[in-house]
Design a protein around this motif. Structure first.
Motif, PDB file in Angstrom:
ATOM      1  N   LEU A  66       0.831  -1.200   0.000  1.00 22.03           N
ATOM      2  CA  LEU A  66       0.000   0.000   0.000  1.00 22.03           C
ATOM      3  C   LEU A  66       0.871   1.258   0.000  1.00 22.03           C
ATOM      4  O   LEU A  66       1.936   1.277   0.622  1.00 22.03           O
ATOM      5  CB  LEU A  66      -0.915   0.021   1.219  1.00 22.03           C
ATOM      6  N   PRO A  67       0.427   2.325  -0.663  1.00 21.67           N
ATOM      7  CA  PRO A  67       1.162   3.598  -0.575  1.00 21.67           C
ATOM      8  C   PRO A  67       1.272   4.072   0.867  1.00 21.67           C
ATOM      9  O   PRO A  67       0.307   3.959   1.643  1.00 21.67           O
ATOM     10  CB  PRO A  67       0.300   4.562  -1.410  1.00 21.67           C
ATOM     11  N   ASP A  68       2.442   4.591   1.245  1.00 20.25           N
ATOM     12  CA  ASP A  68       2.655   5.163   2.581  1.00 20.25           C
ATOM     13  C   ASP A  68       2.237   4.206   3.691  1.00 20.25           C
ATOM     14  O   ASP A  68       1.622   4.605   4.694  1.00 20.25           O
ATOM     15  CB  ASP A  68       1.887   6.486   2.724  1.00 20.25           C
ATOM     16  N   SER A  69       2.561   2.939   3.527  1.00 20.64           N
ATOM     17  CA  SER A  69       2.096   1.937   4.491  1.00 20.64           C
ATOM     18  C   SER A  69       2.633   2.192   5.904  1.00 20.64           C
ATOM     19  O   SER A  69       2.033   1.746   6.889  1.00 20.64           O
ATOM     20  CB  SER A  69       2.500   0.534   4.029  1.00 20.64           C
ATOM     21  N   GLU A  70       3.743   2.939   6.020  1.00 29.27           N
ATOM     22  CA  GLU A  70       4.290   3.235   7.340  1.00 29.27           C
ATOM     23  C   GLU A  70       3.384   4.175   8.137  1.00 29.27           C
ATOM     24  O   GLU A  70       3.531   4.318   9.352  1.00 29.27           O
ATOM     25  CB  GLU A  70       5.695   3.854   7.215  1.00 29.27           C
ATOM     26  N   ARG A  71       2.398   4.797   7.475  1.00 27.77           N
ATOM     27  CA  ARG A  71       1.489   5.728   8.145  1.00 27.77           C
ATOM     28  C   ARG A  71       0.181   5.057   8.576  1.00 27.77           C
ATOM     29  O   ARG A  71      -0.723   5.716   9.080  1.00 27.77           O
ATOM     30  CB  ARG A  71       1.188   6.915   7.229  1.00 27.77           C
ATOM     31  N   ILE A  72       0.086   3.755   8.381  1.00 28.92           N
ATOM     32  CA  ILE A  72      -1.118   3.032   8.793  1.00 28.92           C
ATOM     33  C   ILE A  72      -1.150   2.939  10.323  1.00 28.92           C
ATOM     34  O   ILE A  72      -0.167   2.549  10.956  1.00 28.92           O
ATOM     35  CB  ILE A  72      -1.135   1.616   8.177  1.00 28.92           C
ATOM     36  N   VAL A  73      -2.291   3.329  10.908  1.00 26.60           N
ATOM     37  CA  VAL A  73      -2.428   3.283  12.370  1.00 26.60           C
ATOM     38  C   VAL A  73      -3.393   2.192  12.821  1.00 26.60           C
ATOM     39  O   VAL A  73      -3.438   1.855  14.013  1.00 26.60           O
ATOM     40  CB  VAL A  73      -2.896   4.649  12.931  1.00 26.60           C
ATOM     41  N   LEU A  74      -4.169   1.655  11.887  1.00 26.65           N
ATOM     42  CA  LEU A  74      -5.136   0.619  12.247  1.00 26.65           C
ATOM     43  C   LEU A  74      -5.386  -0.262  11.041  1.00 26.65           C
ATOM     44  O   LEU A  74      -5.574   0.230   9.928  1.00 26.65           O
ATOM     45  CB  LEU A  74      -6.459   1.252  12.699  1.00 26.65           C
ATOM     46  N   LEU A  86      -6.805   2.182   8.279  1.00 23.69           N
ATOM     47  CA  LEU A  86      -6.903   3.609   8.590  1.00 23.69           C
ATOM     48  C   LEU A  86      -5.511   4.218   8.636  1.00 23.69           C
ATOM     49  O   LEU A  86      -4.605   3.675   9.283  1.00 23.69           O
ATOM     50  CB  LEU A  86      -7.608   3.811   9.935  1.00 23.69           C
ATOM     51  N   TYR A  87      -5.359   5.373   7.950  1.00 24.80           N
ATOM     52  CA  TYR A  87      -4.102   6.118   7.957  1.00 24.80           C
ATOM     53  C   TYR A  87      -4.126   7.196   9.036  1.00 24.80           C
ATOM     54  O   TYR A  87      -5.186   7.556   9.563  1.00 24.80           O
ATOM     55  CB  TYR A  87      -3.874   6.753   6.589  1.00 24.80           C
ATOM     56  N   ASP A  88      -2.935   7.750   9.319  1.00 23.26           N
ATOM     57  CA  ASP A  88      -2.831   8.740  10.388  1.00 23.26           C
ATOM     58  C   ASP A  88      -3.503  10.071  10.066  1.00 23.26           C
ATOM     59  O   ASP A  88      -3.682  10.909  10.951  1.00 23.26           O
ATOM     60  CB  ASP A  88      -1.367   8.967  10.782  1.00 23.26           C
ATOM     61  N   ASP A  89      -3.902  10.289   8.807  1.00 25.80           N
ATOM     62  CA  ASP A  89      -4.637  11.507   8.455  1.00 25.80           C
ATOM     63  C   ASP A  89      -6.146  11.276   8.430  1.00 25.80           C
ATOM     64  O   ASP A  89      -6.911  12.143   8.013  1.00 25.80           O
ATOM     65  CB  ASP A  89      -4.171  12.051   7.103  1.00 25.80           C
ATOM     66  N   GLY A  90      -6.581  10.080   8.870  1.00 22.70           N
ATOM     67  CA  GLY A  90      -8.008   9.778   8.921  1.00 22.70           C
ATOM     68  C   GLY A  90      -8.563   9.159   7.649  1.00 22.70           C
ATOM     69  O   GLY A  90      -9.774   8.932   7.568  1.00 22.70           O
ATOM     70  N   HIS A  91      -7.703   8.892   6.671  1.00 22.69           N
ATOM     71  CA  HIS A  91      -8.186   8.303   5.419  1.00 22.69           C
ATOM     72  C   HIS A  91      -8.381   6.802   5.593  1.00 22.69           C
ATOM     73  O   HIS A  91      -7.526   6.111   6.151  1.00 22.69           O
ATOM     74  CB  HIS A  91      -7.197   8.573   4.285  1.00 22.69           C
ATOM     75  N   LEU A  92      -9.520   6.320   5.111  1.00 23.92           N
ATOM     76  CA  LEU A  92      -9.895   4.915   5.287  1.00 23.92           C
ATOM     77  C   LEU A  92      -9.843   4.176   3.955  1.00 23.92           C
ATOM     78  O   LEU A  92     -10.282   4.695   2.924  1.00 23.92           O
ATOM     79  CB  LEU A  92     -11.308   4.831   5.864  1.00 23.92           C
TER      80      LEU A  92
END
Length: 263
Positions: A66-74, A86-92
């Protein structure tokens, strides 16, 4: 998410998957497909990834593709094939990983194929036709009976003191069955925006008056909500259903007026 950022994510997702020889297809679903609807600030990314057989589970477990997978929080496994991320900017993200054989288990309406190395477009056309046929074969009388029975159970549990469970039966299970019946019985325009896989989606756009009424009823306490949902259903459907179960409705009304308690 800003539209430019949304489309940028789609572009990077496609590029990353296109560079992996194990990936046979990428299918955008819902608003991501951009078929008559442009993604808005509340849109998630909804898609299928089709892989060669034997690697699909590794794609579900290891999300580094996934793009920017290091920013996944959930991340959570929702089904045998699907996940929510879920990403750290709230994008699902909501997506499913299939191999070619598993793809035939899917149901679709709006879609756009973004990557196709294995006749994915032909398979999706078949799935959309099959999904539409299943939706069209809906049994109105059966779902209306399930609506009535869910009200009965919900009222009883509420009267017993199981208010959370009772409210769930009345405001979720019963409502879901009622919405399915309404979307098949109420007159609608030729350019409907309804989702034939989910009766809750865009109901208010197609039926604004009924949508406002239902929203108001759902704010009532469970017992009153059940009684008013039954009255609303009778008003909307008694003259539209070929086999309206008037006797069962009357019995249920009496039960609800007694507070859902045994006679």
């Amino acid at each position: 998410m800003d539209l430019n950022l949304y489309r940028s994510f789609t572009h990077h997702l496609r590029a990353r998957l296109e560079s992996d020889a194990r990936v046979l297809g990428l299918v955008a679903l819902g608003s991501m497909a951009e078929l008559g609807r442009t993604p808005d600030a509340w849109s998630d990314h909804d898609f299928f990834v089709i892989t060669i057989s034997g690697v699909q589970e590794s794609f579900r477990q290891d999300l580094s593709w996934l793009p920017d997978s290091e920013r996944i929080v959930l991340k959570v496994r929702e089904t045998a094939h699907g996940l929510k991320v879920l990403y750290d900017d709230g994008h699902l993200l909501e997506f499913a990983i299939f191999d070619e054989a598993e793809l035939h288990l899917a149901r679709v309406n709006d879609y756009r194929v973004l990557l196709d190395r294995a006749h994915v477009e032909a398979t999706l056309r078949h799935l959309r036709t099959k999904s539409a046929a299943e939706a069209a074969s809906f049994d109105v009388e059966r779902d209306f009976a399930l609506f009535l029975s869910a009200l009965w159970v919900g009222a009883g549990r509420t009267a017993r003191g199981e208010v959370l469970s009772g409210s769930s039966f009345i405001k979720q299970h019963a409502l879901g069955h009622l919405l399915r019946v309404l979307t098949h019985c109420l007159p609608m325009g030729s350019e409907t925006q309804l989702d034939n896989l989910d009766p809750f989606r865009r109901f208010e756009r197609e039926f604004p008056e009924q949508g406002r009424t239902l929203q108001r009823l759902l704010l009532q306490e469970p017992g009153l909500c059940a009684r008013q949902l039954l009255s609303f259903a009778e008003e909307q459907l008694s003259h539209r259903m070929a086999h309206y179960p008037a006797r069962a409705v009357q019995v249920l009304r009496n039960h609800l007026e007694q507070g859902g308690r045994p006679a």
